[in-house]
Design a protein around this motif. Structure first.
Motif, PDB file in Angstrom:
ATOM      1  N   SER A 212       0.818  -1.215   0.000  1.00 18.32           N
ATOM      2  CA  SER A 212       0.000   0.000   0.000  1.00 18.32           C
ATOM      3  C   SER A 212       0.853   1.267   0.000  1.00 18.32           C
ATOM      4  O   SER A 212       0.418   2.314   0.468  1.00 18.32           O
ATOM      5  N   ASN A 213       2.076   1.162  -0.524  1.00 15.14           N
ATOM      6  CA  ASN A 213       2.984   2.301  -0.498  1.00 15.14           C
ATOM      7  C   ASN A 213       2.464   3.424  -1.409  1.00 15.14           C
ATOM      8  O   ASN A 213       2.197   3.197  -2.588  1.00 15.14           O
ATOM      9  N   PRO A 214       2.275   4.648  -0.870  1.00 16.12           N
ATOM     10  CA  PRO A 214       1.759   5.752  -1.696  1.00 16.12           C
ATOM     11  C   PRO A 214       2.771   6.287  -2.707  1.00 16.12           C
ATOM     12  O   PRO A 214       2.409   7.098  -3.566  1.00 16.12           O
ATOM     13  N   GLN A 215       4.031   5.857  -2.612  1.00 20.62           N
ATOM     14  CA  GLN A 215       5.093   6.224  -3.545  1.00 20.62           C
ATOM     15  C   GLN A 215       5.225   7.743  -3.714  1.00 20.62           C
ATOM     16  O   GLN A 215       5.136   8.281  -4.813  1.00 20.62           O
ATOM     17  N   HIS A 216       5.467   8.386  -2.596  1.00 20.31           N
ATOM     18  CA  HIS A 216       5.697   9.829  -2.609  1.00 20.31           C
ATOM     19  C   HIS A 216       7.056  10.131  -3.240  1.00 20.31           C
ATOM     20  O   HIS A 216       7.972   9.320  -3.203  1.00 20.31           O
ATOM     21  N   GLY A 217       7.171  11.325  -3.794  1.00 26.96           N
ATOM     22  CA  GLY A 217       8.441  11.776  -4.360  1.00 26.96           C
ATOM     23  C   GLY A 217       9.211  12.611  -3.355  1.00 26.96           C
ATOM     24  O   GLY A 217       8.621  13.279  -2.490  1.00 26.96           O
ATOM     25  N   TYR A 218      10.536  12.581  -3.444  1.00 23.13           N
ATOM     26  CA  TYR A 218      11.396  13.345  -2.528  1.00 23.13           C
ATOM     27  C   TYR A 218      12.451  14.086  -3.337  1.00 23.13           C
ATOM     28  O   TYR A 218      12.814  13.662  -4.445  1.00 23.13           O
ATOM     29  N   THR A 219      12.934  15.179  -2.772  1.00 30.04           N
ATOM     30  CA  THR A 219      13.966  15.968  -3.442  1.00 30.04           C
ATOM     31  C   THR A 219      15.200  16.089  -2.553  1.00 30.04           C
ATOM     32  O   THR A 219      15.101  16.101  -1.324  1.00 30.04           O
ATOM     33  N   LEU A 220      16.345  16.183  -3.200  1.00 35.49           N
ATOM     34  CA  LEU A 220      17.620  16.405  -2.513  1.00 35.49           C
ATOM     35  C   LEU A 220      18.335  17.536  -3.226  1.00 35.49           C
ATOM     36  O   LEU A 220      18.594  17.440  -4.440  1.00 35.49           O
ATOM     37  N   ASP A 221      18.609  18.599  -2.507  1.00 35.49           N
ATOM     38  CA  ASP A 221      19.240  19.797  -3.085  1.00 35.49           C
ATOM     39  C   ASP A 221      18.422  20.327  -4.261  1.00 35.49           C
ATOM     40  O   ASP A 221      18.972  20.780  -5.278  1.00 35.49           O
ATOM     41  N   GLY A 222      17.089  20.239  -4.133  1.00 36.62           N
ATOM     42  CA  GLY A 222      16.198  20.762  -5.166  1.00 36.62           C
ATOM     43  C   GLY A 222      16.027  19.860  -6.368  1.00 36.62           C
ATOM     44  O   GLY A 222      15.339  20.233  -7.329  1.00 36.62           O
ATOM     45  N   ILE A 223      16.611  18.668  -6.350  1.00 37.77           N
ATOM     46  CA  ILE A 223      16.522  17.732  -7.476  1.00 37.77           C
ATOM     47  C   ILE A 223      15.693  16.525  -7.058  1.00 37.77           C
ATOM     48  O   ILE A 223      15.878  15.982  -5.961  1.00 37.77           O
ATOM     49  N   GLN A 224      14.779  16.110  -7.922  1.00 36.22           N
ATOM     50  CA  GLN A 224      13.919  14.961  -7.630  1.00 36.22           C
ATOM     51  C   GLN A 224      14.743  13.672  -7.584  1.00 36.22           C
ATOM     52  O   GLN A 224      15.507  13.370  -8.509  1.00 36.22           O
ATOM     53  N   LEU A 225      14.580  12.925  -6.497  1.00 40.30           N
ATOM     54  CA  LEU A 225      15.258  11.626  -6.388  1.00 40.30           C
ATOM     55  C   LEU A 225      14.537  10.604  -7.244  1.00 40.30           C
ATOM     56  O   LEU A 225      13.299  10.550  -7.256  1.00 40.30           O
ATOM     57  N   LYS A 226      15.306   9.786  -7.959  1.00 40.50           N
ATOM     58  CA  LYS A 226      14.704   8.787  -8.833  1.00 40.50           C
ATOM     59  C   LYS A 226      14.133   7.644  -8.003  1.00 40.50           C
ATOM     60  O   LYS A 226      14.663   7.269  -6.958  1.00 40.50           O
ATOM     61  N   SER A 227      13.016   7.103  -8.469  1.00 38.38           N
ATOM     62  CA  SER A 227      12.398   5.935  -7.833  1.00 38.38           C
ATOM     63  C   SER A 227      12.919   4.680  -8.535  1.00 38.38           C
ATOM     64  O   SER A 227      12.895   4.592  -9.769  1.00 38.38           O
ATOM     65  N   VAL A 228      13.416   3.715  -7.762  1.00 35.58           N
ATOM     66  CA  VAL A 228      13.997   2.501  -8.343  1.00 35.58           C
ATOM     67  C   VAL A 228      13.139   1.285  -7.981  1.00 35.58           C
ATOM     68  O   VAL A 228      12.504   1.245  -6.922  1.00 35.58           O
ATOM     69  N   GLN A 229      13.127   0.302  -8.873  1.00 38.49           N
ATOM     70  CA  GLN A 229      12.371  -0.921  -8.629  1.00 38.49           C
ATOM     71  C   GLN A 229      13.168  -1.952  -7.854  1.00 38.49           C
ATOM     72  O   GLN A 229      12.596  -2.845  -7.227  1.00 38.49           O
ATOM     73  N   LYS A 230      14.493  -1.856  -7.899  1.00 35.51           N
ATOM     74  CA  LYS A 230      15.345  -2.741  -7.123  1.00 35.51           C
ATOM     75  C   LYS A 230      16.661  -2.042  -6.860  1.00 35.51           C
ATOM     76  O   LYS A 230      17.047  -1.126  -7.589  1.00 35.51           O
ATOM     77  N   GLU A 231      17.338  -2.463  -5.792  1.00 41.12           N
ATOM     78  CA  GLU A 231      18.595  -1.830  -5.419  1.00 41.12           C
ATOM     79  C   GLU A 231      19.533  -2.873  -4.831  1.00 41.12           C
ATOM     80  O   GLU A 231      19.145  -3.653  -3.949  1.00 41.12           O
ATOM     81  N   LYS A 232      20.763  -2.928  -5.339  1.00 40.09           N
ATOM     82  CA  LYS A 232      21.787  -3.817  -4.816  1.00 40.09           C
ATOM     83  C   LYS A 232      22.388  -3.187  -3.572  1.00 40.09           C
ATOM     84  O   LYS A 232      23.013  -2.132  -3.641  1.00 40.09           O
ATOM     85  N   ASP A 233      22.180  -3.827  -2.443  1.00 38.66           N
ATOM     86  CA  ASP A 233      22.605  -3.274  -1.158  1.00 38.66           C
ATOM     87  C   ASP A 233      23.525  -4.269  -0.461  1.00 38.66           C
ATOM     88  O   ASP A 233      23.073  -5.268   0.095  1.00 38.66           O
ATOM     89  N   LEU A 234      24.849  -4.008  -0.517  1.00 41.11           N
ATOM     90  CA  LEU A 234      25.849  -4.858   0.131  1.00 41.11           C
ATOM     91  C   LEU A 234      25.690  -6.333  -0.257  1.00 41.11           C
ATOM     92  O   LEU A 234      25.752  -7.229   0.578  1.00 41.11           O
ATOM     93  N   GLY A 235      25.456  -6.571  -1.541  1.00 38.80           N
ATOM     94  CA  GLY A 235      25.376  -7.939  -2.057  1.00 38.80           C
ATOM     95  C   GLY A 235      23.981  -8.526  -2.107  1.00 38.80           C
ATOM     96  O   GLY A 235      23.780  -9.599  -2.678  1.00 38.80           O
TER      97      GLY A 235
END
Length: 262
Positions: A212-235
């Motif tokens: 049920s994630n509303p998938q809000h958008g966020y900004t860093l230094d005025g730039i929109q952060l990209k939304s990713v479908q998967k992320e490699k995190d420490l293997g």
């Protein structure tokens, strides 16, 4: 990695001799025994008794706690620009003083870091020599410890949990409170400006976890952060949506099938 013509893809080289490494090792032992009580429990890199596994388990615990309460999770991945090369020497020495590292030891660390010069060589041509005001020598023994001391106060500026593994950091927040997550990102942005440790916004991203994630958008230094479908995190590959390890399982099965094919 990247284009050979892009100067941003290159790193400075400043190797130290064996005698220097032996001296660093002796200093490291005493320095670590003094500061280990000050280092944030959220830091898992270069720490005794902690590892990639402890980082992943702690992150998973935070995520499961939210999901068990039927709250979706937004995982904000943050990436520093050339982290180990950007640590400003004078700001680092100021932080070391706040941890009680003063006197002769402070002077030794100052002498170790400062007074270096570098030049760029391309083929037979070499540039003029310029003073080095930030970063650590490549492969140094003290470098990793000094770095985690430099970013040690990062988790203190956020409301939600900020989990660290050396220069890899992530904020794990409740997606039903996007304002609080954005506030945390803004606080980290201000922290990065004060300590001159800029984030590489292009390599930062948001992983939306939960059905049920509303998938809000966020900004860093005025730039929109990209939304990713998967992320490699420490293997381990984390997946967006309701199935956290789907992509990781598929990758494992694919690797096993390739081995069988051989």
């Amino acid at each position: 990695m990247g284009a050979f013509s892009d100067a941003g893809n290159y790193r400075p080289i400043s190797l130290t001799c064996i005698l220097c490494k032996v001296y660093e090792k002796l200093l490291f032992k005493h320095l670590y025994s003094h500061v280990k009580g000050f280092i944030s429990r959220n830091q898992h890199g270069f720490m005794e008794g902690k590892s990639c596994l402890s980082n992943l388990l702690e992150s998973l615990q935070y995520i499961i706690t939210f999901l068990d309460s039927e709250d979706p999770v937004d995982l904000i991945y943050l990436d520093f620009q050339k982290a180990f090369d950007k640590v400003a020497h004078e700001r680092l020495l100021l932080k070391l003083e706040s941890y009680g590292i003063t006197g002769q030891v402070h002077d030794i660390i100052r002498n170790f870091l400062t007074g270096r010069s570098m030049a760029v060589r391309v083929g037979d041509h070499i540039s003029s020599w310029e003073p080095v005001t930030s970063g650590f020598p490549q492969g140094s023994v003290l470098g990793p410890l000094l770095f985690i001391l430099f970013i040690n106060d990062m988790p203190q500026v956020t409301k939600f949990n900020t989990v660290l593994f050396a220069d890899d950091s992530k904020v794990i927040g409740n997606a039903y409170y996007p304002e609080d997550i954005q506030t945390d990102i803004d606080c980290l942005s201000r922290w990065s400006e004060i300590w001159q440790m800029k984030f590489n916004v292009e390599k930062c991203g948001v992983l939306h976890i939960g059905e049920s994630n509303p998938q809000h958008g966020y900004t860093l230094d005025g730039i929109q952060l990209k939304s990713v479908q998967k992320e490699k995190d420490l293997g381990v590959t984390w997946s967006a949506g309701k199935s956290l390890f789907d992509d990781h399982i598929r990758e494992g099965i694919g690797k096993a099938k390739r081995m069988i094919a051989w």
